[in-house]
Design an enzyme around this catalytic site. Structure first.
Site, PDB file in Angstrom:
ATOM      1  N   CYS A 126       0.894  -1.160   0.097  1.00 37.50           N
ATOM      2  CA  CYS A 126      -0.061   0.150  -0.145  1.00 37.50           C
ATOM      3  C   CYS A 126       0.944   1.455  -0.048  1.00 37.50           C
ATOM      4  O   CYS A 126       1.745   1.591   0.967  1.00 37.50           O
ATOM      5  CB  CYS A 126      -0.956  -0.042   1.216  1.00 37.50           C
ATOM      6  SG  CYS A 126      -1.970   1.528   1.304  1.00 37.50           S
ATOM      7  N   CYS A 179      -3.621   6.868  -5.024  1.00 37.86           N
ATOM      8  CA  CYS A 179      -3.248   5.322  -4.499  1.00 37.86           C
ATOM      9  C   CYS A 179      -1.736   5.083  -5.216  1.00 37.86           C
ATOM     10  O   CYS A 179      -1.415   5.040  -6.419  1.00 37.86           O
ATOM     11  CB  CYS A 179      -4.172   4.634  -5.408  1.00 37.86           C
ATOM     12  SG  CYS A 179      -3.833   2.759  -5.160  1.00 37.86           S
TER      13      CYS A 179
END
Ligand code: PYC
Length: 310
Positions: free
Chosen positions: A85, A235
């Protein structure tokens, strides 16, 4: 359970410092699989309301296998354990600095997807050098109910992405509910059609790309996460997958920097270098801010001890 919350470009990260499950000492991929199979109640109780919030990503600190790493970490949202992530890694670095566990400069962090490097230039600004990212399928056609044929690339940036460029509708805050429903339908259609990674890995995220009116900004994106929330940040793993596509198309040369904005307008600065296996080594620069230090409590009589199911 002692946690520290932060946000990266608006996207929340919750670092679990103590009170998480014991996942053993094997490779991080095995520990991530153990978390996904045996500890669903743990990650839902920490991510779902009333203790968590929509779009939150958890970062469970674990002992790294590689002694050069300052920590190991396993990321998850309310629905799935993640390979890596990007926004969470920026939030983690800022949190470790806030705690005095690391200083400014360069540090290695071990994730299930591999070792990444964080470089803190100040208390809030972090550059992540991600694992090698790659495009695996170009211009795949998927038949999506109510949308017709949607064409997208499949790319890996630590998670699996179906990237549609251009987005069928404008990437604006007003369109978030419709973008969400369209992206959910695309993910379901892609997975039903067997579109995914080389070894049949399913698509877990969908990226819808749009142009920007701002000449300083290369593009805007909308990113759907596994728990059906949208990423408030651009992201990190999705931007990595996108860089792999831009490189494969010859649209961005190594070392050139672009600014990518999320659907809410929060920016990452992105660039890449060629990777050793034909992909790209992405660098992602963003900012995170600590928002809370909390002790989570789970009373045995609390009917929502495990969170409100999503
Ligand atoms: O930044 O890589 C990322 C990410 C994945 C899911 C939410 N954010």
């Amino acid at each position: 359970m002692h946690v520290i919350d932060s946000h990266t470009g608006g996207e929340p990260t919750r670092v679990i410092l103590s009170g998480g499950p014991d996942l053993g000492s094997g490779p991080l991929q095995d520990r991530a699989a153990c978390l996904a199979q045996d500890h669903v109640a743990f990650y839902q109780s920490v991510m779902c309301e009333p203790r968590g919030q929509p779009a939150m990503v958890g970062a469970l600190l674990v002992e790294p296998v590689d002694p050069d790493c300052v920590t190991g970490v396993i990321y998850f949202d309310a629905d799935a354990v993640l390979g890596m992530c990007g926004h969470g890694t920026i939030g983690l670095a800022v949190t470790l600095y806030h705690l005095g566990r690391i200083g400014l400069g360069s540090h290695k962090v071990e994730t299930p997807a591999g070792v990444v490097v964080v470089d803190l230039s100040d208390a809030h600004t972090v550059t992540v050098t991600n694992i090698e990212s790659r495009r695996v399928h170009q211009a795949v056609e998927v038949s999506v109910p109510d949308q017709g044929t949607v064409t997208g690339d499949v790319a890996y940036g630590g998670n699996w992405f179906f990237i549609v460029d251009p987005s069928p509708i404008a990437v604006t805050p007003a369109n978030i509910p419709v973008l969400t429903q369209m992206a959910i339908a695309m993910r379901e259609a892609a997975n039903a059609a067997g579109v995914g990674g080389e070894r049949g890995e399913p698509i877990d995220h969908v990226v819808l790309q749009d142009q920007s009116d701002d000449p300083e900004v290369h593009s805007r994106n909308f990113v759907l996460c596994p728990d059906d929330t949208y990423d408030r940040s651009p992201c990190g793993t999705g931007s990595s997958a996108r860089l792999a596509c831009l490189a494969a198309d010859g649209s961005l040369v190594p070392g050139d920097e672009i600014v990518q904005q999320s659907v809410i307008g929060s920016p990452y600065r992105l660039s890449y270098q060629p990777g050793p296996n034909g992909g790209v080594i992405p660098t992602i620069t963003g900012q995170a801010f600590v928002t809370a230090e909390t002790t989570l409590m789970f009373h045995p009589c609390d009917p929502y001890q495990r969170g409100i199911p999503i």
